[in-house]
Design an enzyme around this catalytic site. Structure first.
Site, mmCIF file in Angstrom:
data_model
loop_
_atom_site.group_PDB
_atom_site.id
_atom_site.type_symbol
_atom_site.label_atom_id
_atom_site.label_comp_id
_atom_site.label_asym_id
_atom_site.label_seq_id
_atom_site.Cartn_x
_atom_site.Cartn_y
_atom_site.Cartn_z
ATOM 1 N N ASN A 32 -15.066 33.614 22.167
ATOM 2 C CA ASN A 32 -13.700 34.147 22.092
ATOM 3 C C ASN A 32 -13.249 34.471 20.673
ATOM 4 O O ASN A 32 -12.408 35.354 20.481
ATOM 5 C CB ASN A 32 -12.744 33.125 22.731
ATOM 6 C CG ASN A 32 -11.310 33.375 22.334
ATOM 7 O OD1 ASN A 32 -10.651 34.282 22.851
ATOM 8 N ND2 ASN A 32 -10.806 32.597 21.371
ATOM 9 N N ALA A 33 -13.792 33.771 19.664
ATOM 10 C CA ALA A 33 -13.306 33.979 18.293
ATOM 11 C C ALA A 33 -13.380 35.457 17.933
ATOM 12 O O ALA A 33 -14.356 36.136 18.246
ATOM 13 C CB ALA A 33 -14.146 33.169 17.310
ATOM 14 N N TYR A 53 -13.337 47.255 14.519
ATOM 15 C CA TYR A 53 -13.033 46.377 15.663
ATOM 16 C C TYR A 53 -13.577 46.978 16.955
ATOM 17 O O TYR A 53 -14.239 46.302 17.755
ATOM 18 C CB TYR A 53 -11.518 46.207 15.735
ATOM 19 C CG TYR A 53 -11.009 45.257 16.797
ATOM 20 C CD1 TYR A 53 -11.128 43.879 16.635
ATOM 21 C CD2 TYR A 53 -10.384 45.734 17.938
ATOM 22 C CE1 TYR A 53 -10.632 43.003 17.589
ATOM 23 C CE2 TYR A 53 -9.882 44.856 18.904
ATOM 24 C CZ TYR A 53 -10.007 43.506 18.721
ATOM 25 O OH TYR A 53 -9.517 42.634 19.672
ATOM 26 N N ILE A 111 -5.707 32.911 22.997
ATOM 27 C CA ILE A 111 -6.493 32.985 24.229
ATOM 28 C C ILE A 111 -7.511 31.840 24.298
ATOM 29 O O ILE A 111 -7.752 31.269 25.368
ATOM 30 C CB ILE A 111 -7.201 34.360 24.299
ATOM 31 C CG1 ILE A 111 -6.139 35.466 24.479
ATOM 32 C CG2 ILE A 111 -8.234 34.397 25.413
ATOM 33 C CD1 ILE A 111 -6.651 36.887 24.263
ATOM 34 N N ALA A 157 -11.325 56.103 6.500
ATOM 35 C CA ALA A 157 -11.344 56.645 5.136
ATOM 36 C C ALA A 157 -10.827 55.630 4.117
ATOM 37 O O ALA A 157 -11.170 55.689 2.938
ATOM 38 C CB ALA A 157 -10.502 57.923 5.073
ATOM 39 N N LYS A 187 -7.734 49.351 9.326
ATOM 40 C CA LYS A 187 -7.529 50.404 8.305
ATOM 41 C C LYS A 187 -8.221 51.645 8.864
ATOM 42 O O LYS A 187 -9.261 51.524 9.512
ATOM 43 C CB LYS A 187 -8.248 50.034 6.988
ATOM 44 C CG LYS A 187 -7.440 49.172 6.035
ATOM 45 C CD LYS A 187 -6.550 50.041 5.150
ATOM 46 C CE LYS A 187 -5.780 49.260 4.116
ATOM 47 N NZ LYS A 187 -4.782 48.334 4.601
HETATM 48 P P1 NAD Z 1 -6.065 34.565 17.592
HETATM 49 O O1 NAD Z 1 -6.090 35.127 16.227
HETATM 50 O O2 NAD Z 1 -4.804 33.994 18.116
HETATM 51 O O3 NAD Z 1 -7.233 33.492 17.769
HETATM 52 C C1 NAD Z 1 -8.566 33.762 17.353
HETATM 53 C C2 NAD Z 1 -9.222 32.463 16.907
HETATM 54 O O4 NAD Z 1 -10.552 32.756 16.435
HETATM 55 C C3 NAD Z 1 -8.458 31.797 15.744
HETATM 56 O O5 NAD Z 1 -8.154 30.458 16.060
HETATM 57 C C4 NAD Z 1 -9.415 31.912 14.581
HETATM 58 O O6 NAD Z 1 -9.325 30.835 13.671
HETATM 59 C C5 NAD Z 1 -10.776 31.951 15.282
HETATM 60 N N1 NAD Z 1 -11.794 32.532 14.382
HETATM 61 C C6 NAD Z 1 -11.705 33.693 13.714
HETATM 62 N N2 NAD Z 1 -12.765 33.823 12.905
HETATM 63 C C7 NAD Z 1 -13.529 32.701 13.059
HETATM 64 C C8 NAD Z 1 -14.730 32.233 12.454
HETATM 65 N N3 NAD Z 1 -15.364 32.952 11.519
HETATM 66 N N4 NAD Z 1 -15.227 31.055 12.853
HETATM 67 C C9 NAD Z 1 -14.587 30.307 13.796
HETATM 68 N N5 NAD Z 1 -13.448 30.684 14.375
HETATM 69 C C10 NAD Z 1 -12.908 31.875 14.015
HETATM 70 O O7 NAD Z 1 -6.582 35.759 18.555
HETATM 71 P P2 NAD Z 1 -6.400 35.978 20.144
HETATM 72 O O8 NAD Z 1 -5.396 37.027 20.323
HETATM 73 O O9 NAD Z 1 -6.292 34.694 20.874
HETATM 74 O O10 NAD Z 1 -7.814 36.673 20.469
HETATM 75 C C11 NAD Z 1 -8.926 36.002 21.034
HETATM 76 C C12 NAD Z 1 -9.988 37.040 21.371
HETATM 77 O O11 NAD Z 1 -9.454 38.020 22.277
HETATM 78 C C13 NAD Z 1 -10.486 37.824 20.157
HETATM 79 O O12 NAD Z 1 -11.865 38.049 20.290
HETATM 80 C C14 NAD Z 1 -9.719 39.133 20.246
HETATM 81 O O13 NAD Z 1 -10.381 40.184 19.614
HETATM 82 C C15 NAD Z 1 -9.646 39.317 21.759
HETATM 83 N N6 NAD Z 1 -8.543 40.201 22.160
HETATM 84 C C16 NAD Z 1 -7.216 39.857 21.992
HETATM 85 C C17 NAD Z 1 -6.225 40.752 22.401
HETATM 86 C C18 NAD Z 1 -4.742 40.441 22.266
HETATM 87 O O14 NAD Z 1 -3.918 41.281 22.676
HETATM 88 N N7 NAD Z 1 -4.324 39.313 21.744
HETATM 89 C C19 NAD Z 1 -6.556 41.979 22.958
HETATM 90 C C20 NAD Z 1 -7.892 42.304 23.107
HETATM 91 C C21 NAD Z 1 -8.873 41.405 22.704
#
Ligand code: NAD
Length: 474
Positions: free
Chosen positions: A317-318, A380, A249, A327, A324
């Site tokens: 966005n990260a 989460y 995203i 428990a 898990k």
């Molecule tokens: P993804 O894993 O493809 O990308 C997430 C990015 O965040 C990765 O590039 C990762 O390296 C970066 N990241 C993680 N920890 C980091 C840190 N400590 N410092 C810097 N960068 C860091 O995930 P995605 O599916 O693209 O999700 C993006 C956002 O959307 C997230 O917040 C996720 O929770 C949320 N989201 C996604 C979905 C889905 O269905 N994919 C659903 C609901 C919410």
């Protein structure tokens, strides 16, 4: 990871074959989607049928929105509507027609009903009168939009009930039209915010909102106005920061913000150097290698933004999952998920606030799982529900500077995050939406970009779901 049913659905002969077998398979519609920079006329020559309740109050901004977006409006019989559409029709060369003039063979791209004047329970029937004969004429990937009022506490209980009823109505219609790839959404407009309605309807009627359905959007005058919003190349000369931009995203969002004209600082972990640099180069942006959990992360972000003279758009966005059941969850798993998804957002926002320009935009990523709760995701979901509270409070604090702060809660989106889910749960996740499929990263990016534009000034402190009308969640 690819969606087997969607693949079948895209292939005309395979689709016919499955239909002929009579298998109980829901074949999802191949959604029409927008791509690249926003066009000046996103609704060019599309038929949009407009109806209005008695005492409807939003016809005028609606008429201007449709004419300026290039739509071909057809009006249900109403003196007030005809009057409101006359001048914009002349100005933009898009005269409105009577509904009778819509040829039987022509499908309607949009059905819009201004229900802002509804006050009595019996008047709700006007929804039936407008939509009942028209729903069968809605095009594939079409749009239903209902306009209502955001009321204050002084409203009569009956009016409050009637306006609240619109939400249940729209959510149900969304489920009924979803199999055809169409969406239905409600926009509630507060008094004094009428002039902010146009860009919101423009987005909802466009192909950019392909995976936004069954949503109430609230438009208010809360965030101070910062001038007439540009609707194309609306992020020209703006600086944007996107965290977690290396993939999924975040990468799609960085690309879309750049397409609207922004210079994007793409942030991700040092381990993702190659991917991130490649993206930054492709979109004329800057790669910023920072681990958000590091002690010096807030200071390094603030420093990078200061070097660019400030920031206009921040997309937190990260995010990570460490699933898990509670428990079985270690404290490390709890700690790291809550820290990346929520702690880092709070810390970075505080550090970059001095760099945030007036009229700025902050968009945080929540999740439908955060709203609904999910087995194995207590860490989460806590962090993602925390985001909802964070944007509500930040929005209040920054409203006088014209800054808006919102969250996007994606449903099931096809990224590596969801590719990691066991196959049966993944398949259920896809089908449990009105559109019977998962969304694409770009669907979320489009909604984030909309909230980042000047035209979204009326929306602040809110959480918008991009979930295709998911059956779970609030
Ligand atoms: P993804 O894993 O493809 O990308 C997430 C990015 O965040 C990765 O590039 C990762 O390296 C970066 N990241 C993680 N920890 C980091 C840190 N400590 N410092 C810097 N960068 C860091 O995930 P995605 O599916 O693209 O999700 C993006 C956002 O959307 C997230 O917040 C996720 O929770 C949320 N989201 C996604 C979905 C889905 O269905 N994919 C659903 C609901 C919410």
């Amino acid at each position: 990871m690819s969606d087997f049913l969607l693949e079948i659905s895209r292939n005309a002969s395979a689709r016919r074959f499955v239909r002929a077998l009579g298998l109980p398979l829901p074949l999802p519609e191949n959604l029409a989607r927008g791509a690249g920079a926003w066009e000046a006329l996103p609704l060019a020559d599309r038929a949009v049928v407009v109806g209005a309740s008695e005492r409807a109050e939003l016809a005028s901004p609606l008429a201007t929105c449709l004419a300026s977006a290039g739509a071909d409006p057809f009006l249900a019989p109403s003196e007030a509507l005809a009057g409101a559409f006359r001048a914009p029709g002349e100005t933009f060369g898009r005269p409105a027609h009577a509904l009778d003039a819509l040829a039987d063979s022509r499908k309607a791209h949009g059905l819009v009903f201004d229900a802002s004047g509804l006050e009595r329970v019996a008047e709700l029937e006007q929804l039936h009168a407008f939509f009942h004969p028209l729903l069968g004429r809605l095009a594939r990937s079409g749009r239903v939009v209902v306009l209502g009022r955001e009321l204050d506490a002084s409203a009569s209980p009956e009016r409050a009930a009637v306006q609240a009823a619109l939400e249940g109505f729209v959510r149900s219609v969304a489920k009924e039209v979803g199999r055809g790839g169409a969406t239905a959404n409600l926009v509630r407009v507060a008094r004094g915010a009428e002039s902010r309605l146009g860009p919101v309807v423009r987005f909802l009627l466009s192909q950019r909102s392909a995976f936004v359905s069954a949503q109430p959007l609230v438009v208010t005058a809360r965030a101070r106005s910062v001038g007439e919003p540009a609707l194309v190349r609306s992020l020209d000369r703006k600086i944007a920061l996107v965290t977690g931009a290396a993939r999924g995203i975040g990468a799609a969002t960085a690309r879309q913000l750049a397409a609207e004209g922004a210079t994007v600082l793409c942030l991700d972990r040092p381990g993702d150097d190659a991917l991130l640099s490649q993206l930054a180069r492709a979109i004329g942006g800057v790669a910023l290698l920072v681990d958000l959990t590091a002690d010096d992360a807030p200071a390094r972000i603030a420093e990078a933004l200061a070097a660019h003279g400030g920031v206009d758009v921040v997309v937190h966005n990260a995010g990570i999952t460490r699933d898990k059941t509670l428990a079985r969850m270690s404290v490390e798993q709890w700690r790291v998920a809550v820290d990346v998804n929520l702690g880092a957002v709070v810390r970075a926002t505080a550090a970059l606030e001095p760099q945030l320009r007036d009229g700025g935009r902050i968009v945080c990523l929540s999740s439908v799982a955060g709203l609904a709760g999910n087995v194995g995701q207590s860490n989460y979901a806590a962090s993602k529900a925390g985001i909802v509270g964070f944007v509500r409070a930040e929005a209040e604090r920054l409203a006088d500077r014209g800054v808006t702060v919102n969250a996007i809660a994606p449903g099931f989106i096809e990224t590596r995050l969801t590719a990691a889910i066991p196959v049966t749960i993944r398949e259920a996740g896809r089908r449990l939406s009105a559109l019977a499929q998962g969304g694409q990263p770009d669907d979320v990016a489009q909604a984030i970009t909309f909230l980042a534009t000047p035209g979204a000034q009326g929306i602040t402190g809110r959480t918008l779901r991009v979930c295709g009308g998911a059956l779970i969640g609030a």
